[in-house]
Design a protein around this motif. Structure first.
Motif, PDB file in Angstrom:
ATOM      1  N   ASP A 152      82.423 -14.835  36.025  1.00  0.00           N
ATOM      2  CA  ASP A 152      82.701 -14.442  37.405  1.00  0.00           C
ATOM      3  C   ASP A 152      81.924 -15.350  38.345  1.00  0.00           C
ATOM      4  O   ASP A 152      80.699 -15.294  38.399  1.00  0.00           O
ATOM      5  N   GLY A 153      82.618 -16.174  39.097  1.00  0.00           N
ATOM      6  CA  GLY A 153      81.989 -17.134  40.002  1.00  0.00           C
ATOM      7  C   GLY A 153      81.359 -16.515  41.229  1.00  0.00           C
ATOM      8  O   GLY A 153      80.700 -17.205  42.003  1.00  0.00           O
ATOM      9  N   THR A 154      81.558 -15.209  41.439  1.00  0.00           N
ATOM     10  CA  THR A 154      80.999 -14.542  42.618  1.00  0.00           C
ATOM     11  C   THR A 154      79.715 -13.785  42.301  1.00  0.00           C
ATOM     12  O   THR A 154      79.166 -13.105  43.156  1.00  0.00           O
ATOM     13  N   ILE A 155      79.228 -13.905  41.049  1.00  0.00           N
ATOM     14  CA  ILE A 155      78.039 -13.170  40.605  1.00  0.00           C
ATOM     15  C   ILE A 155      76.915 -14.139  40.244  1.00  0.00           C
ATOM     16  O   ILE A 155      77.159 -15.196  39.665  1.00  0.00           O
ATOM     17  N   ILE A 156      75.686 -13.760  40.589  1.00  0.00           N
ATOM     18  CA  ILE A 156      74.501 -14.469  40.115  1.00  0.00           C
ATOM     19  C   ILE A 156      73.680 -13.470  39.298  1.00  0.00           C
ATOM     20  O   ILE A 156      73.071 -12.565  39.859  1.00  0.00           O
ATOM     21  N   PRO A 157      73.690 -13.603  37.961  1.00  0.00           N
ATOM     22  CA  PRO A 157      72.826 -12.737  37.162  1.00  0.00           C
ATOM     23  C   PRO A 157      71.354 -13.102  37.390  1.00  0.00           C
ATOM     24  O   PRO A 157      71.023 -14.284  37.497  1.00  0.00           O
TER      25      PRO A 157
END
Length: 152
Positions: free
Chosen positions: A24-29
């Motif tokens: 998912d390119g909209t998430i930063i873990p």
């Protein structure tokens, strides 16, 4: 922007589904070395993301997480996917970026500073490949401690 604790317990179906899924390119873990509170992660994320001129309420919001303490968090950008992916990229290019991750400091419940690492979302296959590659490199260095890495 939403921050939430990620559950560590996944069913077999969820593990299989995540193995080869599209990241998912909209998430930063964000993974911290030990447990951190939602408020501490919120404070750290706001300071970090303000360097990219992101302000809470405009480009993102941080709702309350399901768990009060965790060491696995995710930051969700709420713009439409293409814009959110650009925001993720910009955030991960800020200072403190070392190759594939950004190192941050978050306050532990006892007030001490603990390291936290932000990176792009990865599927389980990529995570496992990276882990095994690191283990293989350690094994090679153990067997051949004087050899240097040579690229031909």
């Amino acid at each position: 922007l939403e921050i939430q604790a990620q559950s560590a317990s996944l069913s077999q179906a969820e593990r299989t589904q995540g193995w080869d899924s599209k990241p998912d390119g909209t998430i930063i873990p964000i993974n911290s070395e030990s447990l951190a509170s939602r408020d501490a992660v919120w404070k750290m994320a706001n300071e970090w993301l303000s360097e990219a001129d992101y302000t809470e309420g405009d480009q993102y919001k941080i709702p309350y997480a399901r768990q009060s303490l965790s060491n696995f968090w995710s930051v969700q950008f709420t713009a439409e996917p293409i814009t959110a992916a650009r925001q993720v990229k910009k955030a991960l290019q800020l200072p403190n970026t070392e190759g594939t991750f950004t190192q941050l400091l978050v306050n532990a419940p006892d007030g001490s500073a603990i390291k936290a690492f932000a990176s792009r979302d990865k599927n389980d296959k990529t995570k496992r490949t990276e882990t095994l590659t690191k283990r293989l490199l350690i094994a090679v260095k153990t067997v051949h401690p004087t050899k240097r890495n040579h690229h031909h």
